[in-house]
Every structure is written in structure tokens, then in C-alpha cells.
Write a protein that holds these residues in place. Sequence first.
Motif, PDB file in Angstrom:
ATOM      1  N   ASP A   1       0.846  -1.186   0.000  1.00 58.47           N
ATOM      2  CA  ASP A   1       0.000   0.000   0.000  1.00 58.47           C
ATOM      3  C   ASP A   1       0.880   1.234   0.000  1.00 58.47           C
ATOM      4  O   ASP A   1       1.840   1.330   0.781  1.00 58.47           O
ATOM      5  CB  ASP A   1      -0.908   0.021   1.237  1.00 58.47           C
ATOM      6  CG  ASP A   1      -1.886  -1.137   1.247  1.00 58.47           C
ATOM      7  OD1 ASP A   1      -2.421  -1.470   0.166  1.00 58.47           O
ATOM      8  OD2 ASP A   1      -2.101  -1.729   2.324  1.00 58.47           O
ATOM      9  N   VAL A   2       0.541   2.196  -0.857  1.00 58.61           N
ATOM     10  CA  VAL A   2       1.222   3.495  -0.886  1.00 58.61           C
ATOM     11  C   VAL A   2       0.158   4.553  -0.617  1.00 58.61           C
ATOM     12  O   VAL A   2      -0.709   4.817  -1.466  1.00 58.61           O
ATOM     13  CB  VAL A   2       1.919   3.738  -2.238  1.00 58.61           C
ATOM     14  CG1 VAL A   2       2.649   5.084  -2.212  1.00 58.61           C
ATOM     15  CG2 VAL A   2       2.889   2.609  -2.561  1.00 58.61           C
ATOM     16  N   ALA A   3       0.224   5.156   0.577  1.00 55.52           N
ATOM     17  CA  ALA A   3      -0.778   6.146   0.987  1.00 55.52           C
ATOM     18  C   ALA A   3      -0.127   7.511   1.099  1.00 55.52           C
ATOM     19  O   ALA A   3       1.028   7.634   1.535  1.00 55.52           O
ATOM     20  CB  ALA A   3      -1.402   5.743   2.324  1.00 55.52           C
ATOM     21  N   ASP A   4      -0.861   8.549   0.683  1.00 59.79           N
ATOM     22  CA  ASP A   4      -0.338   9.914   0.811  1.00 59.79           C
ATOM     23  C   ASP A   4      -1.455  10.816   1.316  1.00 59.79           C
ATOM     24  O   ASP A   4      -2.644  10.475   1.236  1.00 59.79           O
ATOM     25  CB  ASP A   4       0.209  10.419  -0.532  1.00 59.79           C
ATOM     26  CG  ASP A   4      -0.868  10.606  -1.581  1.00 59.79           C
ATOM     27  OD1 ASP A   4      -1.650  11.570  -1.483  1.00 59.79           O
ATOM     28  OD2 ASP A   4      -0.938   9.767  -2.530  1.00 59.79           O
TER      29      ASP A   4
ATOM     30  N   ALA B   1      -1.427  -2.593  -4.217  1.00 60.93           N
ATOM     31  CA  ALA B   1      -1.043  -3.601  -5.204  1.00 60.93           C
ATOM     32  C   ALA B   1      -0.935  -4.948  -4.503  1.00 60.93           C
ATOM     33  O   ALA B   1      -0.151  -5.102  -3.569  1.00 60.93           O
ATOM     34  CB  ALA B   1       0.286  -3.231  -5.853  1.00 60.93           C
ATOM     35  N   ALA B   2      -1.726  -5.935  -4.968  1.00 63.44           N
ATOM     36  CA  ALA B   2      -1.739  -7.267  -4.361  1.00 63.44           C
ATOM     37  C   ALA B   2      -1.243  -8.282  -5.378  1.00 63.44           C
ATOM     38  O   ALA B   2      -1.725  -8.308  -6.517  1.00 63.44           O
ATOM     39  CB  ALA B   2      -3.150  -7.637  -3.889  1.00 63.44           C
ATOM     40  N   VAL B   3      -0.297  -9.108  -4.959  1.00 62.47           N
ATOM     41  CA  VAL B   3       0.282 -10.135  -5.823  1.00 62.47           C
ATOM     42  C   VAL B   3       0.054 -11.490  -5.161  1.00 62.47           C
ATOM     43  O   VAL B   3       0.433 -11.690  -3.996  1.00 62.47           O
ATOM     44  CB  VAL B   3       1.780  -9.901  -6.047  1.00 62.47           C
ATOM     45  CG1 VAL B   3       2.368 -11.015  -6.912  1.00 62.47           C
ATOM     46  CG2 VAL B   3       2.026  -8.537  -6.690  1.00 62.47           C
ATOM     47  N   PRO B   4      -0.555 -12.443  -5.864  1.00 61.90           N
ATOM     48  CA  PRO B   4      -0.792 -13.755  -5.267  1.00 61.90           C
ATOM     49  C   PRO B   4       0.506 -14.550  -5.078  1.00 61.90           C
ATOM     50  O   PRO B   4       1.448 -14.420  -5.855  1.00 61.90           O
ATOM     51  CB  PRO B   4      -1.724 -14.440  -6.275  1.00 61.90           C
ATOM     52  CG  PRO B   4      -1.423 -13.771  -7.576  1.00 61.90           C
ATOM     53  CD  PRO B   4      -1.078 -12.347  -7.235  1.00 61.90           C
ATOM     54  N   LEU B   5       0.536 -15.352  -4.016  1.00 62.99           N
ATOM     55  CA  LEU B   5       1.673 -16.213  -3.724  1.00 62.99           C
ATOM     56  C   LEU B   5       1.173 -17.634  -3.568  1.00 62.99           C
ATOM     57  O   LEU B   5      -0.004 -17.886  -3.351  1.00 62.99           O
ATOM     58  CB  LEU B   5       2.366 -15.768  -2.428  1.00 62.99           C
ATOM     59  CG  LEU B   5       2.945 -14.354  -2.397  1.00 62.99           C
ATOM     60  CD1 LEU B   5       3.443 -14.050  -0.983  1.00 62.99           C
ATOM     61  CD2 LEU B   5       4.070 -14.205  -3.405  1.00 62.99           C
ATOM     62  N   GLU B   6       2.092 -18.587  -3.647  1.00 66.26           N
ATOM     63  CA  GLU B   6       1.743 -19.969  -3.329  1.00 66.26           C
ATOM     64  C   GLU B   6       1.426 -20.060  -1.852  1.00 66.26           C
ATOM     65  O   GLU B   6       2.160 -19.523  -1.006  1.00 66.26           O
ATOM     66  CB  GLU B   6       2.888 -20.905  -3.687  1.00 66.26           C
ATOM     67  CG  GLU B   6       3.164 -20.996  -5.185  1.00 66.26           C
ATOM     68  CD  GLU B   6       4.236 -22.010  -5.477  1.00 66.26           C
ATOM     69  OE1 GLU B   6       4.744 -22.633  -4.522  1.00 66.26           O
ATOM     70  OE2 GLU B   6       4.579 -22.169  -6.669  1.00 66.26           O
ATOM     71  N   ARG B   7       0.337 -20.746  -1.548  1.00 66.92           N
ATOM     72  CA  ARG B   7      -0.116 -20.823  -0.154  1.00 66.92           C
ATOM     73  C   ARG B   7       0.913 -21.569   0.704  1.00 66.92           C
ATOM     74  O   ARG B   7       1.419 -22.614   0.331  1.00 66.92           O
ATOM     75  CB  ARG B   7      -1.458 -21.543  -0.068  1.00 66.92           C
ATOM     76  CG  ARG B   7      -2.031 -21.571   1.349  1.00 66.92           C
ATOM     77  CD  ARG B   7      -3.385 -22.237   1.325  1.00 66.92           C
ATOM     78  NE  ARG B   7      -4.339 -21.440   0.560  1.00 66.92           N
ATOM     79  CZ  ARG B   7      -5.047 -20.441   1.056  1.00 66.92           C
ATOM     80  NH1 ARG B   7      -4.881 -20.080   2.345  1.00 66.92           N
ATOM     81  NH2 ARG B   7      -5.897 -19.784   0.322  1.00 66.92           N
TER      82      ARG B   7
END
Length: 407
Positions: free
Chosen positions: A345-348, A398-404
Amino acid sequence: MQTDDRPLAVGGADARWLAFVMQLTYCLLLGSAMIRFLLRHSDENRAPWVIALAVALTALYFLGPRAGRGATPWSPVRLAAWFGGIIALWAPLVLLAPSFGWVAVPLFFTALRTLPPRAAYGLIAVLTAFVIGAQLQLSARFDIDLVVGPMALSASATALFIYMQRQAARQETLITDLVRTRRELAATERREGTLAERQRLAMEIHDTLAQGVSSQQMLLRAAQRLWEADPGKARGHVDTAVSIGEHNLSEARRFVHDLAPTDLAGGGGLAAALYTLAERESGERLSVRVHVDEAGHGPLPELPELVQSALLRIAQGALANVREHAGATTAVLTLTCLDDQVVLDVADDGRGFDAAALPEGPDGMRGHGVPAIRARLKQLGGRLTIESSPGEGTVVSAAVPLERREG
């Protein structure tokens, strides 16, 4: 039915095999006819003529055009002269010894293989008529089978050869189409590879070089304004611009060679790279902080190199948008690793904007930044979420899936 003037040819190994079979058939039919004639008529005056004609016919037959791929085709005049000689020898031979009429069978295929279709059909009709006449001459009485049999044989042989020729033509067409398709596919893959590489370079340039040059420009302009009033502070801005230039040079060398970003080269992983990025981007106008959320999920795992590189570039691009468009004083990078995905997350606290009106293309409100982020996430199967409204800041997630991971 083929209507052009090209021979009904079967090419390649099939043509050579068919030519061999026809030559063998010719030898068997001629040999059997010769044996029959010599056993019954060797004492007759016509015997020397029959033997001479059979030898001459055999020699001329085997001097005919070769079959197979790479064989030099004969001119129509040469073919006509050759077939004329064949008929000139075979016809009197059949009149003297009707048993030689069946030698016409291999001549059927030779005509179909070498002559234009219309000429081949006409010659086969003539040869069939001679065979019928020879059979009737050998028979003591008229028999309808002696007429129908040769006609059926010639029709069947012609139909079989045409079928073989059409099958060979279809196969050649399929091979040609396959080769063309493979070439087109290879060209398409090359074009796609070129476009993908252009997109990669565009994203790399935007997220690194363009961002660094923009920072250098702002610092040098500030130094220019302060050069006389506060030389020390101006030199500080110049020194920072030089440092950014060195970093940009290192980044350019690395992404040209498709290596990991410079901030990841130290071995500390994505979290360390984000801290380095935040330190470099923080200044008088913007303060950047990093928060790695490990609560309830254990320590940050070793992420794939592609994921680390993509998330770092996304953070760089997002901060570039914050610095150039948001007018923010604070930005926070939050890295959260869940069981099946990693989220940045990039919050401003900037001026914000209407997220629903943000265009998809590269010519929109925020230049190449958002499309570049979307492109990176698409390559990894991830998703982008933007929350913003005028006057209330922006959060880019930004969400990137990973192997569980197994717990």
C-alpha cells in the motif's frame, strides 16, 4: 477433375516408387508376352520383327523421363517425340503379336505422369482401343468381357492415379500452410517479444530514470534559486542531485541487462529496499515512511525475485506520482504478507482526485505511472486498487498472489 495443362504428377519418393513399380510391371508383361510368343510362334517369319520391335520398345521406354523430385522436366516437344516413338514401336508390335497389348498398362501411368491431362486421356483411349483389338484378335469368338475389361482397367488406373495426385497435392498444400503458419507464428512471437521488451523498458524508464531526472530537475532549480542567498544549502541540493544521478546510472546499467533493481542488490530483500527508497525520496517537501506489517503472520518470507522487483518498481512509480501530482507532505509504504498474497500500500495525504474518473491509457491524468503498475501486476496475476477522493489523499494498493504456505 483437373482441367489445366500440367501433368498429373505425384512428387517426391512416391513418384520414384511408382516409376519403379511401373518399370517392373513393364518388364513382367513384356517378358510374359515374349515367352508366350516364342513358345507358340518362334518358327514364323514375323518372329525376328517381333523380337526387334520388343527390344527397341524396351530401350526407348527406359530412356524416358525420370521421376522424382529434382528430375529435369522434358519439354513438350521432346515428350511428344518420345511418346510418338513408343506408339510407333508398340502399335505394330501388337499387330504382329497381340499378347503384347497388355504392355499398355505401364504406359497408362507413364502418360498420366508426364503428359498434360487432356493429352494423357486421349493417349490412354488410343492405347485401350489397341488392347481391345488385340484381345479380340486372340479370341476365337467375340466376347463382351474383352471389350469391357480393358476399358474398366484403363478407367480404374486413371482414376487411381488422379486420386493419388490429388492426395499428394492436398498433402503438399497442408505442408505449405503449416510452414507458413509456423513462420507467421514465429514472426508474431518476435513482434510480441519486441512489444513486451518495449513495455518493460518504458516501465523501467518511468519508474527509475524519469523519476530520478525529475528529482534532479527539482533539486537543481531549487539550488539555482538559493545559489546567491544560501550557497551552502544550494550545494546540498546539487550534491543530492549528483547522488540521484549516480543511482540512475546504476539503475540504467542494471535494467539494460535485465537485472534486479539496485536497491535489491544488497541482499536485504524487499523490506530493506523499501527503506532505502524511502530514505532517498524523503526531503523537505515530502516525508516517506515504511511499515512492514508482520503481526499475526510471522516474519516476512523470502519472496520470488520477480515479485520483489515488481513491487519495488510499483513503489517507485507510485512515489513519483505522489511527488509530481499529489502535493503531499507525507507518504507511507506498507508491506503486508498474508498466507496467499503480498500487498503493498502506498498512501499519501495529498490533494487526491476522483478515482472513478482515472483513465486506463497512458495518456491519462497520471502519465505512464498507473498503466505501468497495472501492466506489472497483470504479468504476475495481481490486482491494483486505487482509493482516492478530492482533498482526502490517495491509497494505491497492489496485491500479488503467492503460493499458499503450509502452516
